[in-house]
Design an enzyme around this catalytic site. Sequence first.
Site, mmCIF file in Angstrom:
data_model
loop_
_atom_site.group_PDB
_atom_site.id
_atom_site.type_symbol
_atom_site.label_atom_id
_atom_site.label_comp_id
_atom_site.label_asym_id
_atom_site.label_seq_id
_atom_site.Cartn_x
_atom_site.Cartn_y
_atom_site.Cartn_z
ATOM 1 N N ASP A 43 0.800 -1.223 0.000
ATOM 2 C CA ASP A 43 0.000 0.000 0.000
ATOM 3 C C ASP A 43 0.839 1.283 0.000
ATOM 4 O OD1 ASP A 43 1.035 -0.381 2.515
ATOM 5 O OD2 ASP A 43 -0.843 -0.199 3.604
ATOM 6 N N HIS A 44 2.120 1.182 0.342
ATOM 7 C CA HIS A 44 2.945 2.388 0.453
ATOM 8 C C HIS A 44 3.693 2.703 -0.846
ATOM 9 C CE1 HIS A 44 2.271 1.918 4.762
ATOM 10 N NE2 HIS A 44 2.999 2.991 5.028
ATOM 11 N N ASP A 90 4.099 -1.163 11.351
ATOM 12 C CA ASP A 90 3.666 0.182 10.995
ATOM 13 C C ASP A 90 3.094 0.818 12.254
ATOM 14 O OD1 ASP A 90 2.850 1.817 8.245
ATOM 15 O OD2 ASP A 90 1.653 2.314 10.012
ATOM 16 N N ARG A 126 -0.100 12.948 9.980
ATOM 17 C CA ARG A 126 1.240 13.496 10.252
ATOM 18 C C ARG A 126 1.504 14.688 9.352
ATOM 19 N NH1 ARG A 126 4.083 7.657 11.142
ATOM 20 N NH2 ARG A 126 3.503 7.623 13.331
ATOM 21 N N SER A 184 7.076 7.133 12.954
ATOM 22 C CA SER A 184 6.869 5.843 12.307
ATOM 23 C C SER A 184 7.669 4.730 12.962
ATOM 24 C CB SER A 184 7.254 5.945 10.840
ATOM 25 O OG SER A 184 8.617 5.646 10.688
ATOM 26 N N ARG A 236 9.545 2.742 11.131
ATOM 27 C CA ARG A 236 10.558 2.310 10.160
ATOM 28 C C ARG A 236 11.891 2.030 10.853
ATOM 29 N NH1 ARG A 236 10.093 8.220 7.455
ATOM 30 N NH2 ARG A 236 7.956 7.472 7.506
HETATM 31 C C1 MIC Z 1 4.288 6.429 8.189
HETATM 32 O O1 MIC Z 1 3.124 6.777 8.268
HETATM 33 O O2 MIC Z 1 5.245 7.143 8.526
HETATM 34 C C2 MIC Z 1 4.587 5.030 7.662
HETATM 35 C C3 MIC Z 1 5.210 5.182 6.337
HETATM 36 O O3 MIC Z 1 3.386 4.312 7.498
HETATM 37 C C4 MIC Z 1 5.502 4.336 8.684
HETATM 38 C C5 MIC Z 1 6.060 3.061 8.236
HETATM 39 C C6 MIC Z 1 7.189 3.227 7.266
HETATM 40 O O4 MIC Z 1 8.005 4.139 7.389
HETATM 41 O O5 MIC Z 1 7.254 2.398 6.353
HETATM 42 C C7 MIC Z 1 4.859 4.111 10.039
HETATM 43 O O6 MIC Z 1 3.953 4.813 10.401
HETATM 44 O O7 MIC Z 1 5.325 3.246 10.800
HETATM 45 FE FE1 SF4 Z 2 0.107 4.919 5.072
HETATM 46 FE FE2 SF4 Z 2 1.460 5.608 7.275
HETATM 47 FE FE3 SF4 Z 2 0.021 7.404 5.899
HETATM 48 FE FE4 SF4 Z 2 -1.213 5.530 7.250
HETATM 49 S S1 SF4 Z 2 0.072 7.144 8.094
HETATM 50 S S2 SF4 Z 2 -1.713 6.203 5.182
HETATM 51 S S3 SF4 Z 2 0.135 3.784 6.986
HETATM 52 S S4 SF4 Z 2 1.827 6.330 5.191
#
Ligand code: MIC
Ligand code: SF4
Length: 644
Positions: free
Chosen positions: A64-65, A119, A379, A533, A535
Amino acid sequence: MHGTLTEKILRDHLVSGTLEPGQEIQIRIDQTLTQDATGTMADLQFEALGVPRVRTELSVSYVDHNTLQSSFENADDHRYLQSVAAKYGLYFSRPGNGICHQVHLERFGVPGKTLLGSDSHTPTAGGLGMLAMGAGGLDVAVAMAGLPFTLVAPRVVRLWLTGSLPAWVSAKDVILEVLRRLTVKGGVGKVMEYAGPGGATLSVPERATITNMGAELGATSSLFPSDEETRRFLEAQGRGEAWRPLAADEDAEYEEQIEIDLSALEPLVAQPHSPDAVTPVSEVAGKPVDQVCIGSCTNSSLADLMTVAAILRGRHVHPRVSLTISPGSRQVLAMIARNGALADLVEAGARVLESTCGPCIGMGQAPVTDAVSVRSFNRNFPGRSGTASAGVYLAGPEVCAVAALTGELTDPRNLGEVPEVIVPECFEVDDSMILPPADDPDEVEILRGPNIRPVPTRGPLEDAISLRVLLKVGENITTDHIMPAGAKVLPLRSNIPAISAHVFGAVDPEFAHRAQDWGGGFVVGGENYGQGSSREHAALAPMYLGVQAVLARSFARIHQANLVNFGVLPLQIAEEDYERLAQGDVLSLSGVREAVRGSAAITVQNETQGYEFTATPQLSPRQVDLVLSGGVLNYVREQVGEGD
Ligand code: MIC
Ligand code: SF4
């Protein structure tokens, strides 16, 4: 936490430890989820564990990313993930099927179960009464192998909701209000347990908006009881059998109680660049808007998009505004296509994108220079949109839709009556984009493209370290600062040598070079270092560049675990020492191993400025050995080696 819903679920899953806040406990994990941006690392690590099949009740691998395929990398990663899922017993949610958290809520979440996801927004499933937590990929890989998850038993906060949401006020405003009161550090070490008559009036997707953004509070998890509303949602998804009632005891004991009268809330926004910079939209009304993005795992349910469509129906997006819509799932997209809401959106001038994270993770749709972008996301960290000079406001779908029409931040209550939206009793269920694991796993070949590189490791922790401070950063540094995402960097998630060139890219583009030139070193940070996140690249890539330790005033939960997992020492320092330290200072640490073993403070000599101070390892008893070995992978190898 006696009698709380959190305690009940934890007790049901407790493997070892005592349920006392602050104590380390181990719990059984029923379900896992991974997504493509963290999943390749998680799957590589799972493969390295040598377990033939996942040992959870259910594991789902979502794509999905990283869905913008401007070169081969992302497509290669998807193919790799699909082959791993088939072979090792995971369900595979294909690209286009939707955002992991939305799809998990719709199709897999079960009240009372535990879910660990790679995540940070995994607690979205708390909207269904599930104890769902985010973790680094390695921790999720270990859970997939059937081993328990270790966490610090949380303190439990009760958020007692009364009243009901007034017109034009939505679930997003509830969590923005909580963020306004508690800040992005306010949930650290806590589970936020929602209850009360106001909570009962909220639908499951509304609850999920609230539990989703518990991640922005730094909370371990957030959850709602499982009640009649939960039953209705599960039945509407054709999953009524998954329902069971769950609630805290009447006399449950909470560390803290917060009361929110839903009827008294008004439409809110979080201003750039933090989800806790919350103010009523009326205070910033009139600000011209360039972009509006609706979607993300926070606000992309059927009801959200039908509401947006109803507001836009028969009107047109302001000429200055680019409006994007990302439906949360294929189910949502199919249903708005059939009920006409999609046509309303298109006719109003919306740019309809795939059912993926999209602009939320900077996967396209970077706004114009100096933009004001209003997003229904969770975010708004600097640079995350892909445009360094943009300011992102977070708001509910109603505020977003109205801003798209007027071209400025507008109190939606000025628009008069809120259009009524009736969500159907049954959702359209079609799981054909969720592939079950293969019946004949031995026949499945794992398909790796050239982008997929092995996970690097380091040597054991050294006893004496003398290196320079590579960078000093401020408070609440996010993993988006440490390891940026976006369309250019995300395709390198399976290639640590390549992605490490981007560490701290937006903060200090020279960081990676300096780390290499100086032979590694230290990072100095303020409070809540590594928030945001899950990550693990924000730990793994700095480790690859030679970062030995992070000296910070405090750490965010998931990032602290990720640092330890990859052998980077998290050290806590006092405020005055933080103030004095400067980039370039040579720091000499001696007796490091001994101090780590005994959980004692380490004496640090600042050779450049000529003074001494102490730094305390931030490690749980279990983490001591991990960090001494130089990370989990080394530790496991040592254990396996010793067994030979
Ligand atoms: C995000 O919202 O920052 C992400 C991308 O979903 C991350 C995960 C990632 O960096 O792959 C998260 O929220 O953990
Ligand atoms: Fe995707 Fe992270 Fe954004 Fe949610 S917050 S939509 S999991 S990138």
